[in-house]
Scaffold this motif. Structure first.
Motif, PDB file in Angstrom:
ATOM      1  N   GLY A  24       0.817  -1.178  -0.212  1.00 50.26           N
ATOM      2  CA  GLY A  24      -0.043  -0.087   0.135  1.00 50.26           C
ATOM      3  C   GLY A  24       0.769   1.298  -0.062  1.00 50.26           C
ATOM      4  N   CYS A  25       0.151   2.303   0.357  1.00 52.74           N
ATOM      5  CA  CYS A  25       0.750   3.814   0.235  1.00 52.74           C
ATOM      6  C   CYS A  25       0.587   4.203   1.768  1.00 52.74           C
ATOM      7  N   ALA A  26       1.846   4.612   2.099  1.00 55.56           N
ATOM      8  CA  ALA A  26       1.702   5.243   3.626  1.00 55.56           C
ATOM      9  C   ALA A  26       0.828   6.492   3.719  1.00 55.56           C
ATOM     10  N   ARG A  27       0.585   7.182   2.629  1.00 49.83           N
ATOM     11  CA  ARG A  27      -0.048   8.433   2.592  1.00 49.83           C
ATOM     12  C   ARG A  27      -1.476   8.145   2.123  1.00 49.83           C
ATOM     13  N   ASN A  28      -1.739   7.644   1.117  1.00 47.92           N
ATOM     14  CA  ASN A  28      -3.299   7.296   0.546  1.00 47.92           C
ATOM     15  C   ASN A  28      -4.152   8.218   0.727  1.00 47.92           C
ATOM     16  N   THR A  29      -3.923   9.731   0.610  1.00 49.12           N
ATOM     17  CA  THR A  29      -4.872  10.575   0.793  1.00 49.12           C
ATOM     18  C   THR A  29      -5.129  11.201  -0.490  1.00 49.12           C
ATOM     19  N   CYS A  30      -4.504  10.929  -1.687  1.00 49.97           N
ATOM     20  CA  CYS A  30      -4.666  11.687  -2.878  1.00 49.97           C
ATOM     21  C   CYS A  30      -6.200  11.284  -3.404  1.00 49.97           C
ATOM     22  N   THR A  31      -6.906  12.589  -3.833  1.00 45.63           N
ATOM     23  CA  THR A  31      -8.102  12.259  -3.937  1.00 45.63           C
ATOM     24  C   THR A  31      -8.641  11.669  -5.522  1.00 45.63           C
ATOM     25  N   PHE A  32      -7.541  11.460  -6.201  1.00 43.22           N
ATOM     26  CA  PHE A  32      -7.835  11.185  -7.581  1.00 43.22           C
ATOM     27  C   PHE A  32      -7.090   9.415  -7.684  1.00 43.22           C
ATOM     28  N   CYS A  33      -6.726   9.015  -6.629  1.00 39.52           N
ATOM     29  CA  CYS A  33      -5.874   7.735  -6.636  1.00 39.52           C
ATOM     30  C   CYS A  33      -6.765   6.626  -6.263  1.00 39.52           C
ATOM     31  N   SER A  34      -6.808   5.610  -6.917  1.00 40.84           N
ATOM     32  CA  SER A  34      -7.560   4.502  -6.247  1.00 40.84           C
ATOM     33  C   SER A  34      -6.643   3.252  -5.999  1.00 40.84           C
ATOM     34  N   MET A  35      -5.389   3.275  -6.344  1.00 41.27           N
ATOM     35  CA  MET A  35      -4.431   2.176  -6.501  1.00 41.27           C
ATOM     36  C   MET A  35      -4.309   1.377  -5.080  1.00 41.27           C
ATOM     37  N   TYR A  36      -4.240   2.023  -4.035  1.00 41.49           N
ATOM     38  CA  TYR A  36      -4.084   1.374  -2.631  1.00 41.49           C
ATOM     39  C   TYR A  36      -5.025   1.686  -1.644  1.00 41.49           C
ATOM     40  N   LYS A  37      -6.287   2.080  -2.189  1.00 38.09           N
ATOM     41  CA  LYS A  37      -7.306   2.281  -1.095  1.00 38.09           C
ATOM     42  C   LYS A  37      -7.715   1.196  -0.234  1.00 38.09           C
ATOM     43  N   ALA A 131       4.596  13.933  -8.983  1.00 39.62           N
ATOM     44  CA  ALA A 131       4.299  15.351  -8.647  1.00 39.62           C
ATOM     45  C   ALA A 131       2.993  15.735  -8.952  1.00 39.62           C
ATOM     46  N   GLU A 132       2.301  15.329  -9.843  1.00 41.92           N
ATOM     47  CA  GLU A 132       1.061  15.501 -10.407  1.00 41.92           C
ATOM     48  C   GLU A 132       0.742  16.906 -10.857  1.00 41.92           C
ATOM     49  N   SER A 133       1.355  17.883 -10.100  1.00 42.42           N
ATOM     50  CA  SER A 133       1.128  19.407 -10.735  1.00 42.42           C
ATOM     51  C   SER A 133       2.113  20.323  -9.993  1.00 42.42           C
ATOM     52  N   LYS A 143      -5.077  16.888  -2.043  1.00 41.51           N
ATOM     53  CA  LYS A 143      -4.624  16.216  -0.805  1.00 41.51           C
ATOM     54  C   LYS A 143      -3.319  15.401  -1.441  1.00 41.51           C
ATOM     55  N   LYS A 144      -2.295  16.278  -1.801  1.00 43.31           N
ATOM     56  CA  LYS A 144      -1.016  15.537  -2.174  1.00 43.31           C
ATOM     57  C   LYS A 144      -0.032  15.233  -0.983  1.00 43.31           C
ATOM     58  N   GLN A 145      -0.443  16.296  -0.082  1.00 39.40           N
ATOM     59  CA  GLN A 145       0.580  16.319   1.139  1.00 39.40           C
ATOM     60  C   GLN A 145       1.963  16.553   0.707  1.00 39.40           C
TER      61      GLN A 145
HETATM   62  S1  SF4 Z   1      -0.826   9.145  -5.689  1.00 37.10           S
HETATM   63 FE1  SF4 Z   1      -0.952   9.599  -3.488  1.00 37.10          FE
HETATM   64  S2  SF4 Z   1      -2.410   8.077  -2.603  1.00 37.10           S
HETATM   65 FE2  SF4 Z   1      -1.692   7.076  -4.650  1.00 37.10          FE
HETATM   66  S3  SF4 Z   1       0.177   6.142  -4.202  1.00 37.10           S
HETATM   67 FE3  SF4 Z   1       0.635   8.161  -4.846  1.00 37.10          FE
HETATM   68  S4  SF4 Z   1       0.974   9.208  -2.971  1.00 37.10           S
HETATM   69 FE4  SF4 Z   1      -0.232   7.362  -2.284  1.00 37.10          FE
END
Ligand code: SF4
Length: 289
Positions: A24-37, A131-133, A143-145
Motif C-alpha cells: 500500500g501507500c503510507a499516505r493514501n490521501t490523494c483524491t484522484f488515486c484508487s491504487m491502494y485504497k 508530482a502531479e502538478s 491532498k497530495k501532502q
Molecule cells: S498518488 Fe497519492 S495516494 Fe496514490 S500512491 Fe501516490 S502518494 Fe499514495
C-alpha cells in the motif's frame, strides 16, 4: 513471490521484476488515486522480501536485469532496511542493472543527503516522483501532502545524491478553472528540477475516489480532449528542461507525444496544433489507465 493485492508499476518497468517492499501507500490521501485504497499500509518483514528475491531467482534464474520496489512509496522504509534489501538484491542478482521505486516527496526529504548518497551507492538508480502538478492550489485540493517547493527540493536532493528522477504530472487535474495555472506552474516546476524523465498522464476518474465523487456531485469538471491538448500546448510552450526525456504516450493520453526536451519541443508543439486543427484525438473507448 507472494504478491498482495493489485500491484502497480510505472509503464517503463514493464520488463522489471516487481518486489513488494511495502504494502500500500503510507499516505493514501490523494483524491484522484484508487491504487491502494483497499490496502492497510505496512512495511513487509525484510525476511519475507528476501525470500521473494530467492524465489524469483529460482524461477527466472540469474537473468533479472531490472527490479522495481513496490508498492506506493518504498522510500518511507528506514534507510538501514533499504540498504539491507539493496545489498540482498545485488547479492542474489549480481547482474542486475537497475533498481527503482516510487518515492513520496516528504519521504525523500525525511532522509539526509548522506542517507540518499548511501542509497545511491548501494544501487538505488532512479526514483519515480508523482508530482502531479506544479500548482500549490491543485496540490492542496487533491491532498497530495506536498507543495511544489517540497517536490522540487526532494527531486533536487535525489539528483544531487546521484539518483535519477522521473517526474509524473497529470493533465486535467485542475479542471477547467485552473487549467492555465496547472500547465504553466507544472512547466516551471519541471524547468527548476530538470529531471531525467518527465511523463504526463491524462486524468481518468475511477469509482471509489474522492475526485470521482466530486465529479458526480458537480464539484469538479473534467477537461475535454481539446482542453487537454491546449493544456499540453501551454506546458510545452513554457517548459525549459534541456535533456529531459519527455513522454506523454500513456493509454490515458488523447495525443501520443514523445521526445527529448528542449530539442523536440517545437515538433511536439506542431503535432499538438495539427491534432487540434484536425480534431484527431484518441477515442474515449481506447483510453485506459
Ligand atoms: S498518488 Fe497519492 S495516494 Fe496514490 S500512491 Fe501516490 S502518494 Fe499514495
Amino acid at each position: 513471490m507472494r504478491y498482495e493485492g493489485m500491484v502497480y508499476r510505472p509503464p517503463s518497468e514493464a520488463r522489471s521484476l516487481i518486489i513488494q517492499l511495502t504494502i500500500g501507500c503510507a499516505r493514501n490521501t490523494c483524491t484522484f488515486c484508487s491504487m491502494y485504497k483497499e490496502k492497510q499500509f505496512r512495511v513487509r518483514r525484510l525476511q519475507e522480501v528476501v525470500e521473494d528475491l530467492q524465489e524469483a531467482k529460482a524461477y527466472y534464474g540469474p537473468h533479472v536485469r531490472r527490479i522495481f520496489l513496490a508498492d506506493g512509496d518504498a522510500l518511507v522504509v528506514k534507510t538501514q532496511d533499504l540498504l539491507y534489501i539493496l545489498g540482498e538484491i545485488y547479492r542474489i542478482f549480481p547482474r542486475v542493472q537497475r533498481v527503482t521505486s516510487y518515492g513520496a516527496p516528504l519521504d525523500v526529504l525525511g532522509k539526509s543527503r548522506e542517507e540518499l548518497e548511501s542509497l545511491h551507492r548501494a544501487g538505488l538508480d532512479m526514483v519515480y516522483i508523482g508530482a502531479e502538478s506544479g500548482d500549490d492550489r491543485i496540490l492542496a485540493a487533491v491532498k497530495k501532502q506536498a507543495t511544489a517547493a517540497q517536490i522540487e527540493e526532494a527531486c533536487l536532493r535525489l539528483k544531487e545524491a546521484g539518483i535519477q528522477v522521473s517526474v509524473t504530472l497529470i493533465s486535467g487535474l485542475g479542471g477547467p478553472e485552473r487549467m492555465r495555472e496547472h500547465a504553466v506552474e507544472s512547466a516551471r516546476l519541471i524547468s527548476r528540477i530538470k529531471p531525467e524523465y518527465v511523463s504526463i498522464l491524462t486524468l481518468m476518474l475511477e469509482p471509489g475516489t474522492q475526485l470521482y465523487e466530486d465529479y458526480r456531485a458537480g464539484r469538479f469538471q473534467l477537461l475535454g480532449p481539446e482542453e487537454v491538448a491546449e493544456e499540453m500546448r501551454l506546458f510545452l510552450s513554457h517548459v525549459d528542461s534541456e535533456g529531459s526525456v519527455f513522454r506523454s504516450n500513456h493509454a490515458s493520453n488523447y495525443i501520443s507525444l514523445g521526445g527529448t526536451l528542449n530539442e523536440d519541443r517545437d515538433s511536439m508543439l506542431r503535432q499538438i496544433e495539427r491534432a487540434m486543427r484536425q480534431r484527431q484525438y484518441k477515442p474515449e473507448g481506447f483510453r485506459g489507465l
